[in-house]
Design an enzyme around this catalytic site. Structure first.
Site, mmCIF file in Angstrom:
data_model
loop_
_atom_site.group_PDB
_atom_site.id
_atom_site.type_symbol
_atom_site.label_atom_id
_atom_site.label_comp_id
_atom_site.label_asym_id
_atom_site.label_seq_id
_atom_site.Cartn_x
_atom_site.Cartn_y
_atom_site.Cartn_z
ATOM 1 N N HIS A 180 -2.698 -6.240 -41.150
ATOM 2 C CA HIS A 180 -3.331 -7.523 -41.446
ATOM 3 C C HIS A 180 -4.362 -7.734 -40.402
ATOM 4 C CE1 HIS A 180 0.040 -8.821 -43.996
ATOM 5 N NE2 HIS A 180 0.825 -8.286 -43.479
ATOM 6 N N CYS B 219 -7.652 -7.255 -44.303
ATOM 7 C CA CYS B 219 -8.545 -8.470 -44.787
ATOM 8 C C CYS B 219 -9.469 -8.552 -43.940
ATOM 9 C CB CYS B 219 -7.676 -9.545 -45.103
ATOM 10 S SG CYS B 219 -6.428 -9.496 -46.314
#
Length: 465
Positions: free
Chosen positions: A162, A204
């Site tokens: 992440h 991301c």
């Protein structure tokens, strides 16, 4: 007789001359990339990092295990491949095949043989930077393997986790901040301990790690799964086609990651350049459905794109006869879940499949409700802090809508950024995976002059109850 001998002598000489001429001509026709391969005399190093933990993040460790298999089959030496992963997936109670990890539906076991260099609490920022710099004395646990590279060596760094604006996640301790990572890379370059480096990042907003920060003159070529403002996407999830085996309740991979690895699995990488692989990955990751795709980006020294992929990750001898074709990319992989929603999908799958009235049903419901409650808390606290700082009318535009132009870094004062993140988490709790999406909002606070003292005051006011 003398004339015949002269003719025979001339004939053999002509034959030798013509043979040499043909050999020279063939050499001149060899692809430029193939000749580049002969220029590589140093060692090849690989650093593979899965920066998450928990079964809901199965795909990150699956990606890293698959990457290890690619490098190992490519001929990199065991002592030159360094793996960071929490290692809580293979034997997790939710894994339907204990001791086995797969990276695509009904795929091969990618966990077998993967070294346990840095696992559990040893997967942290301090050890990551120490490994990159070859600084054994700075390690705090782990196998002790570091990138002990020299001036002729090449380095391949693959990081999957992440992420958000300016940061990459870690399962322990502080985040990897973009500015800190770039400073480590600059230090590595100044020490003259590599010839060239390639970095692949799946997360991301991963473009923000390099946007406006990575110099073009330190011989590093980096690509990212997304630009500085968008999500990256999970792959092979429940509900996708091809669907994951029904006993799996989580995503098995990530789109950008499986794209470069599945390309590497089938091609002779001595005939494929980094730029060619970039195009394959870009097309597969960012296809026509813009709602479920991202823009693969590249940063740093663009000329390194002419290097062979094999110069960094080797090549599988089984692919020796496979010639790279420009239209040979795999078909687009449907994806339904962004990185930030993949764990929510996992919790929902657990709840949906558990027998009615069972303990597993109650436990799954609790985890699902806890996750939703946590998300609501983060959303409320960030928005309320913004309202206290800027008022109702300006809060959203300053915090969420302000995006700097391409080529500019996320924030000017990285120390301020780190202090405000730490201050928020001290009073309001960890941002964690989902809350990372608000990192840009915190960076924007720094950019308009919010101090640590002011952040502490509004955080206490917002989260004290």
């Amino acid at each position: 007789m003398i004339k015949t001998r002269m003719m025979n002598s001339w004939g053999w000489g002509a034959l030798i001359f013509l043979t040499l001429a043909c050999m020279i001509n063939v050499e001149s026709m060899r692809p430029l990339e193939a000749m580049h391969l002969n220029d590589h005399h140093g060692k090849r190093w690989g650093v593979l990092v899965a920066g998450s933990s928990g079964y809901a993040n199965y795909r990150h460790q699956a990606d890293v295990c698959h990457a290890y298999q690619v490098l190992k089959k490519g001929g990199l030496k065991e002592e030159n491949i360094i793996v960071f992963m929490y290692d809580d997936i293979a034997f997790h109670a939710s894994n339907p095949t204990p001791g086995v990890i797969i990276n695509k539906p009904y795929g091969n076991d990618v966990y077998y043989g993967v070294p346990k260099d840095y696992t559990g609490d040893d997967v942290n920022v301090n050890n990551f930077y120490a490994v990159l710099l070859g600084n054994k004395s700075a390690l705090t646990g782990g196998s002790g393997k570091v990138v002990d590279s020299g001036p002729n060596d090449s380095i391949f760094l693959y990081y999957v986790d992440h992420g958000s604006s300016g940061i990459l996640g870690m399962p322990n301790g502080e985040y990897v901040y973009a500015k800190d990572l770039i400073n480590v890379l600059k230090k590595k370059h100044a020490a003259k301990t590599y010839k060239s480096m390639v970095i692949y990042v799946e997360a991301c907003e991963s473009g923000s790690i390099f946007e406006g920060l990575l110099p073009k003159n330190i011989n590093i070529y980096a690509t990212t799964a997304s630009n500085a403002v968008e999500n990256s996407w999970a792959a092979y999830c429940p509900g996708d086609h091809p669907s994951v085996p029904p006993e799996y309740e989580t995503c098995l991979g990530d789109v950008y990651s499986i794209s470069w690895m599945e390309d590497s699995d089938k091609h002779d990488l001595r005939k494929e350049t980094l730029e060619q692989q970039y195009e394959v990955v870009r097309r597969r990751t960012g296809f026509d459905n813009l709602q479920y795709s991202s823009h693969v980006m590249k940063y740093g020294n663009a000329s390194r794109g002419n290097d062979l992929v094999s110069s960094y990750i080797g090549t599988n001898p089984a692919n020796d006869n496979f010639t790279f074709l420009h239209d040979s990319s795999s078909p687009p992989t449907p994806r339904l879940v962004s990185q930030r929603e993949a764990d929510l999908l996992h919790f929902w799958q657990k709840y949906h499949k558990a027998p009615a009235g069972s303990h597993d049903k109650l436990e799954a419901k609790k985890r699902l409700v806890d996750e939703i409650s946590y998300r609501k808390h983060v959303e409320y606290s960030i928005n309320h802090i913004g309202m206290l700082l800027f008022g109702n009318s300006n809060s959203s535009s300053i915090l969420l809508d302000t995006v700097r132009p391409p080529g500019q870094p996320l924030v000017d004062d990285w120390d301020c950024f780190k202090m405000l993140v730490t201050t928020y988490e001290k009073y309001c709790g960890s941002l964690s995976k989902y809350g990372m999406k608000y990192m840009r909002a915190i960076a924007n606070m720094c950019n308009v002059g919010v101090t640590m003292e002011k952040m502490a005051a509004v955080s206490i006011q917002t989260c004290s109850n």
